[in-house]
Design an enzyme around this catalytic site. Structure first.
Site, mmCIF file in Angstrom:
data_model
loop_
_atom_site.group_PDB
_atom_site.id
_atom_site.type_symbol
_atom_site.label_atom_id
_atom_site.label_comp_id
_atom_site.label_asym_id
_atom_site.label_seq_id
_atom_site.Cartn_x
_atom_site.Cartn_y
_atom_site.Cartn_z
ATOM 1 N N HIS A 263 -6.799 6.813 6.657
ATOM 2 C CA HIS A 263 -7.553 6.152 5.588
ATOM 3 C C HIS A 263 -8.831 5.562 6.186
ATOM 4 C CE1 HIS A 263 -4.142 5.781 2.596
ATOM 5 N NE2 HIS A 263 -3.452 5.981 3.714
ATOM 6 N N ASP B 82 -9.673 9.297 -1.774
ATOM 7 C CA ASP B 82 -8.303 8.932 -2.162
ATOM 8 C C ASP B 82 -8.250 8.772 -3.680
ATOM 9 O OD1 ASP B 82 -5.873 7.260 -2.690
ATOM 10 O OD2 ASP B 82 -5.752 7.221 -0.504
ATOM 11 N N HIS C 145 -2.888 11.898 7.924
ATOM 12 C CA HIS C 145 -4.145 11.487 7.285
ATOM 13 C C HIS C 145 -4.518 10.095 7.771
ATOM 14 C CE1 HIS C 145 -0.883 10.144 4.650
ATOM 15 N NE2 HIS C 145 -1.650 9.114 4.348
#
Ligand code: 5GP
Ligand code: ZN
Length: 135
Positions: free
Chosen positions: A101, A30, A99
């Protein structure tokens, strides 16, 4: 989906620090990490989020999430992992390409996310909410 940032990363048109890849998914760091090793796991196929994805895609993404979690634990010495998926604008999803995390955690005393979570507990009528869900 020519505008999608994550599709561009999948195609290699935009740079990202890719740390894992299989047939269906890639994982990359990220750009605004919460912790060292904060990673996003994304399917190569564009789909908005878990609510839109088919079961094969969900399965591939979460299998990759587990592989990436093990990688981060082995290589960075993380001792725990938070897995977060934001689905929809109300959940603060900013990039509309599925997505997950994967956030490595290093220190049990680092309250960070957990602190935020616990500070926002609301007094709610569980009976009323339960009835709405099961009716
Ligand atoms: P969301 O709120 O949609 O779940 O999170 C999107 C995440 O994507 C954010 O944590 C943000 O830092 C990350 N992000 C946004 N643009 C880029 C980019 O161009 N490259 C990378 N590596 N991450 C990005
Ligand atoms: Zn996309």
């Amino acid at each position: 989906m020519s505008e999608c940032i994550f599709c561009k990363i999948v195609k290699g048109e935009l740079k990202a620090y890719k740390i894992y890849e299989n047939n269906e998914c890639i994982a990359f760091l990220d750009i605004n990490p919460i912790n060292p090793g904060h990673t996003l796991v994304v399917p190569k196929k564009h789909v908005e989020n878990i609510l839109e994805a088919d079961n094969d895609t969900i399965s591939a993404v979460f299998t990759a999430v587990r592989e990436v979690s093990k990688l981060l634990i082995n290589k960075l010495g993380a001792s725990g992992i938070n897995i977060i998926h934001n689905a929809g604008r109300a959940a603060n999803q900013e990039i509309m390409h599925f997505h997950v995390h994967v956030i490595p955690r290093y220190d049990p005393e680092d309250i960070g996310l957990v602190d935020w979570w616990r500070r926002n507990i609301k007094k709610l009528n569980l009976e009323e909410i339960y009835r709405r869900i099961i009716s």
